[in-house]
Design a protein around this motif. Structure first.
Motif, PDB file in Angstrom:
ATOM      1  N   PRO A   1       4.631   7.674  -0.507  1.00  0.00           N
ATOM      2  CA  PRO A   1       4.132   7.232  -1.801  1.00  0.00           C
ATOM      3  C   PRO A   1       3.206   6.030  -1.589  1.00  0.00           C
ATOM      4  O   PRO A   1       3.426   5.228  -0.675  1.00  0.00           O
ATOM      5  CB  PRO A   1       5.405   6.829  -2.548  1.00  0.00           C
ATOM      6  CG  PRO A   1       6.479   7.661  -1.918  1.00  0.00           C
ATOM      7  CD  PRO A   1       6.094   7.740  -0.471  1.00  0.00           C
ATOM      8  N   ALA A   2       2.173   5.912  -2.412  1.00  0.00           N
ATOM      9  CA  ALA A   2       1.165   4.874  -2.221  1.00  0.00           C
ATOM     10  C   ALA A   2       0.829   4.196  -3.537  1.00  0.00           C
ATOM     11  O   ALA A   2       1.044   4.758  -4.618  1.00  0.00           O
ATOM     12  CB  ALA A   2      -0.105   5.484  -1.629  1.00  0.00           C
ATOM     13  N   CYS A   3       0.281   2.994  -3.445  1.00  0.00           N
ATOM     14  CA  CYS A   3      -0.286   2.339  -4.614  1.00  0.00           C
ATOM     15  C   CYS A   3      -1.683   2.910  -4.831  1.00  0.00           C
ATOM     16  O   CYS A   3      -2.173   3.726  -4.030  1.00  0.00           O
ATOM     17  CB  CYS A   3      -0.329   0.827  -4.417  1.00  0.00           C
ATOM     18  SG  CYS A   3      -1.614   0.249  -3.285  1.00  0.00           S
ATOM     19  N   ALA A   4      -2.362   2.500  -5.882  1.00  0.00           N
ATOM     20  CA  ALA A   4      -3.702   3.026  -6.168  1.00  0.00           C
ATOM     21  C   ALA A   4      -4.655   2.756  -5.008  1.00  0.00           C
ATOM     22  O   ALA A   4      -5.367   3.664  -4.552  1.00  0.00           O
ATOM     23  CB  ALA A   4      -4.244   2.412  -7.459  1.00  0.00           C
ATOM     24  N   ALA A   5      -4.671   1.534  -4.494  1.00  0.00           N
ATOM     25  CA  ALA A   5      -5.577   1.184  -3.390  1.00  0.00           C
ATOM     26  C   ALA A   5      -5.198   1.929  -2.108  1.00  0.00           C
ATOM     27  O   ALA A   5      -6.071   2.355  -1.352  1.00  0.00           O
ATOM     28  CB  ALA A   5      -5.588  -0.314  -3.155  1.00  0.00           C
TER      29      ALA A   5
ATOM     30  N   TYR B   1       0.823  -1.211   0.000  1.00  0.00           N
ATOM     31  CA  TYR B   1       0.000   0.000   0.000  1.00  0.00           C
ATOM     32  C   TYR B   1       0.857   1.261   0.000  1.00  0.00           C
ATOM     33  O   TYR B   1       0.542   2.226  -0.676  1.00  0.00           O
ATOM     34  CB  TYR B   1      -0.898   0.031   1.241  1.00  0.00           C
ATOM     35  CG  TYR B   1      -2.229  -0.660   1.097  1.00  0.00           C
ATOM     36  CD1 TYR B   1      -2.535  -1.508   0.045  1.00  0.00           C
ATOM     37  CD2 TYR B   1      -3.209  -0.465   2.059  1.00  0.00           C
ATOM     38  CE1 TYR B   1      -3.754  -2.131  -0.060  1.00  0.00           C
ATOM     39  CE2 TYR B   1      -4.449  -1.086   1.966  1.00  0.00           C
ATOM     40  CZ  TYR B   1      -4.710  -1.914   0.903  1.00  0.00           C
ATOM     41  OH  TYR B   1      -5.930  -2.518   0.812  1.00  0.00           O
ATOM     42  N   TYR B   2       1.921   1.242   0.813  1.00  0.00           N
ATOM     43  CA  TYR B   2       2.737   2.445   0.976  1.00  0.00           C
ATOM     44  C   TYR B   2       4.213   2.091   0.933  1.00  0.00           C
ATOM     45  O   TYR B   2       4.612   1.002   1.322  1.00  0.00           O
ATOM     46  CB  TYR B   2       2.439   3.140   2.316  1.00  0.00           C
ATOM     47  CG  TYR B   2       0.973   3.324   2.550  1.00  0.00           C
ATOM     48  CD1 TYR B   2       0.263   4.280   1.834  1.00  0.00           C
ATOM     49  CD2 TYR B   2       0.286   2.532   3.449  1.00  0.00           C
ATOM     50  CE1 TYR B   2      -1.092   4.436   2.016  1.00  0.00           C
ATOM     51  CE2 TYR B   2      -1.078   2.683   3.641  1.00  0.00           C
ATOM     52  CZ  TYR B   2      -1.762   3.638   2.920  1.00  0.00           C
ATOM     53  OH  TYR B   2      -3.107   3.788   3.086  1.00  0.00           O
ATOM     54  N   ALA B   3       5.023   3.065   0.497  1.00  0.00           N
ATOM     55  CA  ALA B   3       6.472   2.894   0.550  1.00  0.00           C
ATOM     56  C   ALA B   3       6.884   2.731   2.009  1.00  0.00           C
ATOM     57  O   ALA B   3       6.301   3.352   2.898  1.00  0.00           O
ATOM     58  CB  ALA B   3       7.162   4.096  -0.076  1.00  0.00           C
ATOM     59  N   ASN B   4       7.848   1.890   2.248  1.00  0.00           N
ATOM     60  CA  ASN B   4       8.302   1.603   3.610  1.00  0.00           C
ATOM     61  C   ASN B   4       9.148   2.763   4.121  1.00  0.00           C
ATOM     62  O   ASN B   4      10.364   2.762   4.008  1.00  0.00           O
ATOM     63  CB  ASN B   4       9.087   0.294   3.636  1.00  0.00           C
ATOM     64  CG  ASN B   4       9.380  -0.159   5.046  1.00  0.00           C
ATOM     65  OD1 ASN B   4       8.819   0.354   5.998  1.00  0.00           O
ATOM     66  ND2 ASN B   4      10.264  -1.127   5.163  1.00  0.00           N
ATOM     67  N   THR B   5       8.460   3.743   4.660  1.00  0.00           N
ATOM     68  CA  THR B   5       9.147   4.907   5.207  1.00  0.00           C
ATOM     69  C   THR B   5       8.438   5.335   6.483  1.00  0.00           C
ATOM     70  O   THR B   5       7.222   5.263   6.580  1.00  0.00           O
ATOM     71  CB  THR B   5       9.178   6.079   4.197  1.00  0.00           C
ATOM     72  OG1 THR B   5       9.795   7.191   4.810  1.00  0.00           O
ATOM     73  CG2 THR B   5       7.810   6.444   3.701  1.00  0.00           C
TER      74      THR B   5
ATOM     75  N   GLY C   1      -7.469   4.546   0.038  1.00  0.00           N
ATOM     76  CA  GLY C   1      -7.633   4.455   1.487  1.00  0.00           C
ATOM     77  C   GLY C   1      -7.345   5.771   2.181  1.00  0.00           C
ATOM     78  O   GLY C   1      -8.095   6.204   3.065  1.00  0.00           O
ATOM     79  N   ILE C   2      -6.270   6.430   1.786  1.00  0.00           N
ATOM     80  CA  ILE C   2      -5.930   7.731   2.377  1.00  0.00           C
ATOM     81  C   ILE C   2      -6.992   8.772   2.023  1.00  0.00           C
ATOM     82  O   ILE C   2      -7.368   9.585   2.861  1.00  0.00           O
ATOM     83  CB  ILE C   2      -4.528   8.188   1.937  1.00  0.00           C
ATOM     84  CG1 ILE C   2      -3.471   7.371   2.682  1.00  0.00           C
ATOM     85  CG2 ILE C   2      -4.326   9.671   2.177  1.00  0.00           C
ATOM     86  CD1 ILE C   2      -2.039   7.683   2.314  1.00  0.00           C
ATOM     87  N   ALA C   3      -7.501   8.717   0.795  1.00  0.00           N
ATOM     88  CA  ALA C   3      -8.542   9.667   0.398  1.00  0.00           C
ATOM     89  C   ALA C   3      -9.798   9.495   1.249  1.00  0.00           C
ATOM     90  O   ALA C   3     -10.491  10.466   1.538  1.00  0.00           O
ATOM     91  CB  ALA C   3      -8.877   9.488  -1.087  1.00  0.00           C
TER      92      ALA C   3
END
Length: 146
Positions: free
Chosen positions: A47-51, A36-40, A55-57
């Motif tokens: 940074p995120a994937c589409a899904a 889902y998200y870059a490991n940070t 989810g954040i939206a």
């Protein structure tokens, strides 16, 4: 707010709104593949994937799994993801073929589509925005299907 003021009216968020917010999130914070998200841990807006962006939206913050969403946000998430999957099904279907050449399954996942090594950030953002436009084009102003 003063006691004499009327409270603002509730605004209905549509799946198209959520998809556009997800696209904007990716434009501003970056796109990611694999999770889902870059490991940070140094940013609240990785940074995120589409899904993940959807989810954040819906939640307004990072969500590791859709089960962490409250019921209203979960309904928005599932509706937006459903619209996105419907769009992908018609524009970029994925076919699973066995070693003998037989069609095993015709199914499209936004996760596998996002994680395709040939995928680009611009393709993901454009797909989210186009899915939103398509949803809007099929609805009347009141939200009913045309």
């Amino acid at each position: 707010m003063k006691a004499t003021q009327n409270p603002p009216a509730q605004v209905q968020v549509t799946p198209a709104d959520v998809l556009r917010m997800a696209a904007l999130y990716l434009r501003r914070h970056g796109w990611h593949q694999g999770t889902y998200y870059a490991n940070t841990t140094d940013t609240l807006t990785p940074p995120a994937c589409a899904a993940g962006a959807i989810g954040i939206a819906c939640a307004g913050h990072r969500v590791e799994h859709f089960s962490q969403l409250d019921p209203d946000a979960l309904a928005d998430y599932l509706a937006a993801l459903g619209v996105f999957v419907d769009y992908l099904d018609t524009t970029a279907p994925i076919f699973f073929i066995d070693e003998d050449g037989y069609l095993l399954d015709e199914w499209n996942s936004p996760y596998s589509w996002n994680d395709d090594p040939a995928r680009t950030a611009e393709q993901v953002v454009t797909a989210l925005e186009t899915a939103a436009d398509e949803w809007d084009s099929l609805r009347k102003a009141e939200g009913e299907t045309r």
